[in-house]
Enzyme design. Structure first.
Site, PDB file in Angstrom:
ATOM      1  CG  LEU A 125      -6.575  -1.393   9.137  1.00 21.57           C
ATOM      2  CD1 LEU A 125      -7.981  -0.800   9.044  1.00 21.57           C
ATOM      3  CD2 LEU A 125      -5.620  -0.330   9.740  1.00 21.57           C
ATOM      4  CD  GLU A 364       1.055  -0.851  15.580  1.00 21.99           C
ATOM      5  OE1 GLU A 364       0.880   0.314  15.949  1.00 21.99           O
ATOM      6  OE2 GLU A 364       0.970  -1.842  16.328  1.00 21.99           O
TER       7      GLU A 364
HETATM    8  P1  FAD Z   1       2.103  -1.956   0.774  1.00 24.78           P
HETATM    9  O1  FAD Z   1       1.131  -0.984   1.318  1.00 24.78           O
HETATM   10  O2  FAD Z   1       1.742  -2.690  -0.460  1.00 24.78           O
HETATM   11  O3  FAD Z   1       3.485  -1.197   0.557  1.00 24.78           O
HETATM   12  C1  FAD Z   1       4.551  -1.733  -0.233  1.00 24.78           C
HETATM   13  C2  FAD Z   1       5.635  -0.650  -0.329  1.00 24.78           C
HETATM   14  O4  FAD Z   1       5.108   0.521  -0.977  1.00 24.78           O
HETATM   15  C3  FAD Z   1       6.148  -0.199   1.039  1.00 24.78           C
HETATM   16  O5  FAD Z   1       7.527   0.095   0.963  1.00 24.78           O
HETATM   17  C4  FAD Z   1       5.374   1.095   1.287  1.00 24.78           C
HETATM   18  O6  FAD Z   1       6.060   1.994   2.166  1.00 24.78           O
HETATM   19  C5  FAD Z   1       5.303   1.649  -0.141  1.00 24.78           C
HETATM   20  N1  FAD Z   1       4.188   2.586  -0.307  1.00 24.78           N
HETATM   21  C6  FAD Z   1       2.853   2.313  -0.315  1.00 24.78           C
HETATM   22  N2  FAD Z   1       2.138   3.435  -0.492  1.00 24.78           N
HETATM   23  C7  FAD Z   1       3.028   4.446  -0.577  1.00 24.78           C
HETATM   24  C8  FAD Z   1       2.935   5.862  -0.747  1.00 24.78           C
HETATM   25  N3  FAD Z   1       1.751   6.484  -0.842  1.00 24.78           N
HETATM   26  N4  FAD Z   1       4.083   6.578  -0.811  1.00 24.78           N
HETATM   27  C9  FAD Z   1       5.290   5.975  -0.686  1.00 24.78           C
HETATM   28  N5  FAD Z   1       5.455   4.664  -0.509  1.00 24.78           N
HETATM   29  C10 FAD Z   1       4.352   3.902  -0.451  1.00 24.78           C
HETATM   30  N6  FAD Z   1      -2.088  -5.520   9.994  1.00 24.78           N
HETATM   31  C11 FAD Z   1      -3.197  -5.516  10.797  1.00 24.78           C
HETATM   32  O7  FAD Z   1      -4.237  -4.989  10.426  1.00 24.78           O
HETATM   33  N7  FAD Z   1      -3.167  -6.093  12.029  1.00 24.78           N
HETATM   34  C12 FAD Z   1      -2.051  -6.706  12.513  1.00 24.78           C
HETATM   35  O8  FAD Z   1      -2.064  -7.199  13.645  1.00 24.78           O
HETATM   36  C13 FAD Z   1      -0.876  -6.748  11.690  1.00 24.78           C
HETATM   37  N8  FAD Z   1       0.237  -7.416  12.101  1.00 24.78           N
HETATM   38  C14 FAD Z   1       1.270  -7.604  11.214  1.00 24.78           C
HETATM   39  C15 FAD Z   1       2.314  -8.473  11.547  1.00 24.78           C
HETATM   40  C16 FAD Z   1       3.321  -8.737  10.638  1.00 24.78           C
HETATM   41  C17 FAD Z   1       4.415  -9.686  10.992  1.00 24.78           C
HETATM   42  C18 FAD Z   1       3.320  -8.090   9.362  1.00 24.78           C
HETATM   43  C19 FAD Z   1       4.401  -8.357   8.359  1.00 24.78           C
HETATM   44  C20 FAD Z   1       2.309  -7.229   9.039  1.00 24.78           C
HETATM   45  C21 FAD Z   1       1.259  -6.981   9.949  1.00 24.78           C
HETATM   46  N9  FAD Z   1       0.169  -6.189   9.605  1.00 24.78           N
HETATM   47  C22 FAD Z   1      -0.947  -6.137  10.412  1.00 24.78           C
HETATM   48  C23 FAD Z   1       0.102  -5.564   8.275  1.00 24.78           C
HETATM   49  C24 FAD Z   1       0.984  -4.336   8.139  1.00 24.78           C
HETATM   50  O9  FAD Z   1       0.445  -3.268   8.875  1.00 24.78           O
HETATM   51  C25 FAD Z   1       1.109  -4.039   6.632  1.00 24.78           C
HETATM   52  O10 FAD Z   1       1.969  -5.037   6.103  1.00 24.78           O
HETATM   53  C26 FAD Z   1       1.662  -2.654   6.377  1.00 24.78           C
HETATM   54  O11 FAD Z   1       0.689  -1.681   6.688  1.00 24.78           O
HETATM   55  C27 FAD Z   1       2.094  -2.439   4.915  1.00 24.78           C
HETATM   56  O12 FAD Z   1       1.116  -2.884   4.036  1.00 24.78           O
HETATM   57  P2  FAD Z   1       1.511  -3.874   2.811  1.00 24.78           P
HETATM   58  O13 FAD Z   1       2.296  -4.986   3.401  1.00 24.78           O
HETATM   59  O14 FAD Z   1       0.278  -4.190   2.063  1.00 24.78           O
HETATM   60  O15 FAD Z   1       2.510  -3.020   1.917  1.00 24.78           O
END
Ligand code: FAD
Length: 384
Positions: A125, A364
């Site tokens: 995703l 998640e």
């Molecule tokens: P961002 O969305 O850029 O967020 C950065 C910060 O901004 C966070 O603190 C967030 O809470 C905050 N923020 C963003 N929008 C808002 C809002 N509207 N209001 C308030 N705060 C906000 N993804 C998959 O699809 N499949 C997987 O199997 C999977 N496994 C993973 C395994 C690991 C080890 C890691 C680190 C991540 C994995 N992920 C996976 C991805 C994970 O789901 C995302 O990292 C997560 O959804 C956050 O997205 P981002 O890292 O882009 O952070």
């Protein structure tokens, strides 16, 4: 909610406990240092029926209820979160979505192998530019006759380099946001699909986390999971149940912290030959961990209970995931404090527990996103 486990649930829990104590926990530190879990663990999880929990027996699953699934997930989380995550993604996000949304042919092709641990699944995703705002993903699947051609990049994909199949989310329609998104089952040996492992993670080092690239990847139209345009629904329903699995894994981390901290407090002596368990402020640290373990476990069981009884569970799942993930970090921090300087070196388990716990508040749906989901339920206002 009935808090008594049935005989069957008790037996599954004991089976998982024994397996984790024998096959997982003793290797967790070495797998973490080597940055690779032994892949032989996957068919072992399959042989015990753990990778088929909640999947119907006619598709190779082991049936079982969601509390049994949570109990097994907790035990794996207690032993090694890297192993727990393999199951939470291959079964929890991939196989369960195929069971819920897939065609008969997809179920027959993939579920027996995924449940047996002969194949591994992943969930694609997140993209480099779209994390929390998954509905704005940009990977495209363009219809070309009887096939779709997929281009784009997915990142942070758990099991990514191990997986035989990816449940992939891509944009098929011109509609903005979630309406134009569809789900596909893409075998990872399809030409044009590239994979590279992401190194240097703070925790879950034994787990294969990867970037997946799709360069003109052609799949038949039969690879669609659900109907065209239903993909976001598929993803969100997977995550609603998936969050219970993360919460259960966090209970396992918190329980491991409690076990380790109580044992250490009973051995380590400071001030007049007394063990540190005699000091009230150390007992406070232990009590705080114990309360977090109990609260997180009850919240997780409540989600399983709602799912089994056919009640709405998505908000409960967010509540459990938010509480349990923050609790796991708190518990690991408190346990590290009990260990003093020895908690800071990897001869003891608590440093790894803290590193592994930290990501639980991120994936998640971050803690902020869980609060927004709960806030939306309370107010009727989506504040994303
Ligand atoms: P961002 O969305 O850029 O967020 C950065 C910060 O901004 C966070 O603190 C967030 O809470 C905050 N923020 C963003 N929008 C808002 C809002 N509207 N209001 C308030 N705060 C906000 N993804 C998959 O699809 N499949 C997987 O199997 C999977 N496994 C993973 C395994 C690991 C080890 C890691 C680190 C991540 C994995 N992920 C996976 C991805 C994970 O789901 C995302 O990292 C997560 O959804 C956050 O997205 P981002 O890292 O882009 O952070």
């Amino acid at each position: 909610m009935d808090l008594e486990l049935t005989d069957e649930q008790g037996a599954v829990r004991q089976l998982a406990k024994d397996f984790v104590d024998r096959e997982v926990a003793p290797h967790a530190a070495a797998w973490d240092r080597a940055e690779q879990v032994d892949r032989a663990i996957v068919p072992k999880l399959g042989a015990l029926g753990f990778l088929g929990l909640t999947i119907p027996a006619r598709y190779g699953g082991s049936d079982g209820d969601h509390l049994s699934y949570a109990l097994v997930t907790e035990e794996l989380g207690r032993g090694d979160s890297a192993v727990r995550g393999i199951l939470s993604v291959s079964l929890g996000l991939c196989a369960k979505s195929v069971a819920a949304w897939g065609s008969e042919a997809q179920k027959r092709e993939w579920l027996p192998r995924l449940c047996a641990g002969e194949a591994v699944g992943c969930f694609g995703l997140t993209e480099p530019g779209t994390g929390s705002d998954a509905a704005s993903l940009t990977t495209r699947a363009v219809r070309d006759g009887a096939s779709y051609v997929i281009d784009g990049t997915k990142t942070f994909i758990t099991n990514g380099t191990w997986a035989d199949v990816v449940l992939l989310f891509a944009r098929t329609g011109p509609e903005p946001g979630h309406r134009g998104i569809s789900a596909f089952l893409v075998p990872t040996d399809t030409p044009g699909l590239g994979r590279s492992e992401i190194h240097g993670k703070l925790g879950l080092r034994g787990q294969a986390t990867a970037e997946l690239t799709f360069d003109g990847v052609r799949v038949p139209a039969s690879a669609l999971v659900g109907e065209e345009g239903q993909g976001f629904k598929v993803a969100m329903s997977a995550l609603a149940k998936g969050r219970m699995s993360v919460a259960a894994g966090c209970v396992g981390i918190a329980q491991a912290c409690l076990d380790a901290a109580v044992a250490y407090a009973g051995e380590r002596e400071q001030f007049g030959g007394k063990t540190i368990a005699h000091h009230q402020l150390v007992q406070e640290l232990l009590a705080d961990i114990a309360v977090d373990v109990a609260a997180a476990r009850l919240l997780t069981w409540q989600v399983a209970d709602h799912i089994e009884r056919g009640l709405p569970f998505a908000t409960q799942s967010s509540v459990a995931k938010l509480y349990a993930s923050e609790a796991a970090v708190r518990c690991a921090n408190n346990a590290l404090q009990v260990f003093g300087g020895y908690g800071y070196v990897d001869a003891y388990p608590v440093g790894k527990l803290l590193r592994d716990a930290r990501v639980m508040t991120l994936y998640e749906g971050t803690s902020q996103i869980q609060k927004l989901l709960i806030g939306r339920e309370l107010t009727g206002v989506a504040a994303f």
